[in-house]
Design a protein around this motif. Structure first.
Motif, mmCIF file in Angstrom:
data_model
loop_
_atom_site.group_PDB
_atom_site.id
_atom_site.type_symbol
_atom_site.label_atom_id
_atom_site.label_comp_id
_atom_site.label_asym_id
_atom_site.label_seq_id
_atom_site.Cartn_x
_atom_site.Cartn_y
_atom_site.Cartn_z
ATOM 1 N N LEU B 3 0.828 -1.208 0.000
ATOM 2 C CA LEU B 3 0.000 0.000 0.000
ATOM 3 C C LEU B 3 0.861 1.257 0.000
ATOM 4 N N GLN B 4 0.171 2.384 -0.218
ATOM 5 C CA GLN B 4 0.828 3.689 -0.151
ATOM 6 C C GLN B 4 0.092 4.590 0.833
ATOM 7 N N VAL B 5 0.859 5.316 1.634
ATOM 8 C CA VAL B 5 0.280 6.328 2.526
ATOM 9 C C VAL B 5 1.165 7.573 2.426
ATOM 10 N N THR B 6 0.693 8.693 3.022
ATOM 11 C CA THR B 6 1.595 9.848 3.069
ATOM 12 C C THR B 6 2.342 9.845 4.389
ATOM 13 N N GLN B 7 3.561 10.369 4.349
ATOM 14 C CA GLN B 7 4.389 10.440 5.549
ATOM 15 C C GLN B 7 3.677 11.257 6.624
ATOM 16 N N GLU B 8 3.020 12.361 6.229
ATOM 17 C CA GLU B 8 2.348 13.237 7.190
ATOM 18 C C GLU B 8 1.290 12.475 7.986
ATOM 19 N N ASN B 9 0.420 11.734 7.262
ATOM 20 C CA ASN B 9 -0.659 10.992 7.928
ATOM 21 C C ASN B 9 -0.130 9.874 8.817
ATOM 22 N N LEU B 10 0.839 9.118 8.284
ATOM 23 C CA LEU B 10 1.360 7.980 9.043
ATOM 24 C C LEU B 10 2.094 8.469 10.292
ATOM 25 N N SER B 11 2.845 9.543 10.151
ATOM 26 C CA SER B 11 3.601 10.066 11.280
ATOM 27 C C SER B 11 2.655 10.568 12.377
ATOM 28 N N LYS B 12 1.594 11.264 11.977
ATOM 29 C CA LYS B 12 0.626 11.772 12.947
ATOM 30 C C LYS B 12 -0.073 10.613 13.667
ATOM 31 N N ALA B 13 -0.460 9.587 12.917
ATOM 32 C CA ALA B 13 -1.140 8.431 13.510
ATOM 33 C C ALA B 13 -0.221 7.710 14.496
ATOM 34 N N LEU B 14 1.035 7.519 14.117
ATOM 35 C CA LEU B 14 1.985 6.845 15.012
ATOM 36 C C LEU B 14 2.191 7.681 16.277
ATOM 37 N N GLY B 15 2.203 8.995 16.113
ATOM 38 C CA GLY B 15 2.318 9.883 17.274
ATOM 39 C C GLY B 15 1.165 9.694 18.254
#
Lengths: 363, 363
Positions: B3-15
């Protein structure tokens, strides 16, 4: 003792000197600051016997005198007061501190028990621009050792060489050198790095010249109304110049921010290997790539576009790379080396007055 | 999984979710985050068995799948990547993460081993404005106990009373209550304070409604694309309302910033006495003064102008006063009490929906 000062001046002075006061030492009075009237000024001083800092502030003195009070309490208290005039008066070793709305009594210890640093007798004196000294210290102090078992390397060497004034530090794993200025003096001072950390804090808000006075045992830095005296470290500093390579088989120029980013990302996978990462300079495609492997957690390769002259591979501690890159000020960094067993040079791509050398790790 | 995600979204979710993942527990997989494709989204989840947080982000899913990877490494890694598209693909429990310039492999653990929180079956559901909930939590959570030996008091009670929705916490030394909203529901939820601390972090950047769903065992907060589930604490919360006094012999209104300042300064002299300071309400002159004495170091009196109704003296813990004043939002604070043995009330001088009660110390 009876006098008036402003909260702003007293709070700033206590901020400068209090860090030197140490409450964990064997001599309890060293956790105190000395307050002392000197003509129409108040001097605020602290010492740990190696370093002494004195800050002079303007004061309306009614009765001369001196007392020492706990540094941390005094600093916390004065910084919490509203700005404006503060009255200080001494009654039987009790310091009365009062403003319109605040009245406080702090129990003091007689100033006669406070240790005095010996005066610097007949030493040399020269000046340096505060900004130049500050930048140089920021770039170099990071490379000094904190290992007290090797006292020479816990110092920073300020010395003259062929008409230039240089500052240098090394912990034997990396070395940083900055050419500060030209000089006609013969200078060779080995100054404890932690004294220079304190000096950096004082330089923070001063842009004027710093007057440096020294004899064989001590050096005094005078920055505006603040004086910092520190003992010098005795001994012969290693002949570091022969460690700095002059020609290189492999070299790359890349954006400093790119270099920082690929190093940071790689360092996440280098925790098992104490920060060890492998740097690859490639001409085809022209890039710097960093590789790190952790058998348990995974592996990573990160790369950045670069101008590369000569392919090469070297293994370095990622923390040392980041320290070196943080010490640079320009937009582009250069990394250069001769094979994977020789020292690696990291410099600014344009400014040639700063040199950072990192010893390679076995790979 | 591919899959593909954006770094911004993934980083915020992991945070949002990673704080719940705990590397010190007995079950190693709880230090991982679960990544799982759900239709055209990627869910990122972590749990400590008491609390579970799931964040859904948009994703271009080519192949469905799921894996767990170390939460801290994944978060540090993704937050260090440049913004833009990230490719994730799974090969034999190894998660390949790649962008233009970064290629990484993180060793994962199969998603089948990851614990699942039980679903909430046939519970009640209601809504509350995110901003209202956030302000209320910030004002109340501070008063909850961190003493695990008294589990009831480590909770925050959300409950309905005469048509109002209230939130309340107490550690038996102080109590904070806020009226959040009106409600037609019968609600009584005792929610672990640390779950609400996590909820506060999630509410940080959301201004929309929060959907609350609960049964007897659990409560689910849905904030935008984030879901937080926590177990409820069992037991009967103390009947706290009878502790809150309604009439007062002594009361003063003063500027909140003045009250904070005189308390802070006095607390410096209250370290020996575990923060105990004595508050004096005086009508002539009209002022609140705070006095603290430390036999070793000295003493302090600080005062501020106030509107005073009824002279009085009370001894309180200065840290609790500061916590109460920090929880207020207005410019003026009111302090009220009935003699030095009764509970002391600190409130905003205007807003009447927030009540902070502090029990006095023996003086």
């Amino acid at each position: 003792m009876k006098l008036q000062v402003t909260q702003e001046n007293l709070s700033k002075a206590l901020g400068h000197v209090s860090r030197v006061a140490n409450s964990r030492g064997t001599l309890p009075i060293l956790s105190n600051v000395l307050l002392k009237t000197v003509d129409n000024r108040l001097s605020i001083a602290a010492t740990n016997l190696d370093i002494a800092i004195t800050h002079y502030i303007g004061s309306k003195v009614a009765i001369e005198g001196a007392i020492t009070v706990p540094a941390r309490l005094m600093q916390d208290f004065v910084s919490s007061l509203p700005s404006g005039v503060i009255d200080l008066s001494l009654k039987e070793n009790k310091l009365h501190i009062s403003t319109d709305k605040y009245q406080s009594i702090i129990n003091g210890v007689t100033a006669e028990d406070f240790p005095v640093m010996p005066a610097i007798a007949g030493g040399k004196q020269w000046k340096i621009a505060g900004k130049t000294l500050k930048t140089g210290l920021q770039q170099v102090v990071v490379a000094a050792s904190s290992d007290e078992a090797r006292p020479l390397l816990t110092g920073v060497l300020v010395h003259s060489h062929e008409g230039g004034l240089y500052i240098v530090a090394t912990d034997s794993y990396r070395l940083a050198e900055k050419r500060l200025d030209t000089t006609k003096q013969e200078v060779s001072l080995l100054i404890p790095a932690n004294a220079l950390q304190d000096l950096l804090r004082i330089l923070g808000d001063e842009d004027s010249d710093v007057v440096v006075t020294h004899d064989d045992q001590q050096v005094l830095f005078k920055v505006g109304d603040v004086e910092l005296v520190t003992r010098l470290i005795e001994g012969k500093y290693p002949d570091y110049r022969k460690l700095i390579p002059k020609t290189f088989a492999s070299s790359a120029i890349l954006k400093r921010v790119d270099f920082v980013n690929i190093t940071k990302v790689s360092s996440l996978f280098a925790r098992e290997s104490a920060g060890s990462v492998t740097i690859n300079l490639e001409t085809e495609p022209a890039q710097v790539s960093i590789r790190s492997i952790a058998s348990q957690i995974g592996e990573n390769t990160a790369s950045a576009n670069a101008e590369v002259t000569g392919d090469g591979v070297i293994t370095l501690n990622s923390r040392y790379i980041l320290d070196a890159l943080n010490a640079l000020n320009g937009d582009e960094a250069t990394i250069s080396f001769n094979g994977k067993l020789e020292p690696c040079l990291i410099t600014d791509a344009k400014a040639k007055d700063y040199t950072h050398v990192i010893m390679p790790l076995k790979s």
